[in-house]
Design a protein around this motif. Structure first.
Motif, short mmCIF file in Angstrom:
data_model
loop_
_atom_site.label_atom_id
_atom_site.label_comp_id
_atom_site.label_asym_id
_atom_site.label_seq_id
_atom_site.Cartn_x
_atom_site.Cartn_y
_atom_site.Cartn_z
N ALA A 187 0.84 -1.20 0.00
CA ALA A 187 0.00 0.00 0.00
C ALA A 187 0.87 1.25 0.00
O ALA A 187 1.90 1.30 0.66
N PRO B 46 -6.10 2.94 3.70
CA PRO B 46 -7.41 2.85 3.06
C PRO B 46 -8.34 3.95 3.58
O PRO B 46 -8.26 4.35 4.73
N VAL C 279 -6.13 -2.67 0.20
CA VAL C 279 -5.15 -1.69 0.66
C VAL C 279 -4.76 -1.99 2.11
O VAL C 279 -3.58 -1.92 2.47
N CYS D 240 -2.45 -4.96 2.31
CA CYS D 240 -1.13 -4.67 1.72
C CYS D 240 -0.35 -3.62 2.51
O CYS D 240 0.57 -3.00 1.97
N ARG E 118 -2.67 3.83 -5.44
CA ARG E 118 -2.93 3.36 -4.08
C ARG E 118 -2.03 2.20 -3.67
O ARG E 118 -1.84 1.95 -2.48
N LEU E 119 -1.51 1.46 -4.66
CA LEU E 119 -0.62 0.34 -4.41
C LEU E 119 0.62 0.46 -5.29
O LEU E 119 0.58 1.07 -6.36
#
Length: 113
Positions: free
Chosen positions: A38, A42, A54, A57, A89-90
């Motif tokens: 991530a 989140p 998220v 991760c 986001r990742l």
């Protein structure tokens, strides 16, 4: 022929609903052993599954493990992870070589699916 509905049928969501009808990820290079981490935390702007990914991760996690922990098929996980990578986001990394223990964990998680 009398077909009995599954007990958890009311909570089942079809995979094509989760992915918005797409079966192919935006990134074709995602593999089972791809490490995903991530970039942020989140938040409420993400759908339930994406927010869960998220969160999972927070530490580098393989794509196969993401699918197992979130409880979605691997193809769905690929689409969702790909979307999150494109959205920033990742972050994903392809490991050069996987240790035997990691390969065994991936195998066990895939079998569990």
């Amino acid at each position: 022929m009398d077909v009995q509905p599954m007990e958890d049928d009311a909570t089942f969501v079809r995979p094509f609903i989760i992915t918005g009808g797409r079966a192919e990820p935006l990134q074709a290079d995602l593999r089972l052993e791809t490490l995903v981490v991530a970039v942020g935390v989140p938040d409420e702007t993400l759908t339930f599954e994406r927010r869960h990914i998220v969160a999972v991760c927070a530490e580098p996690t393989t794509l196969a493990e993401v699918a197992s922990r979130v409880g979605v098929p691997l193809g769905v996980a690929k689409v969702l992870v790909s979307d999150l990578v494109v959205a920033g986001r990742l972050d994903c990394r392809q490991p050069a070589e996987l240790p035997l223990q990691m390969l065994e964990r991936i195998r066990d998680h895939v079998r569990a699916l």
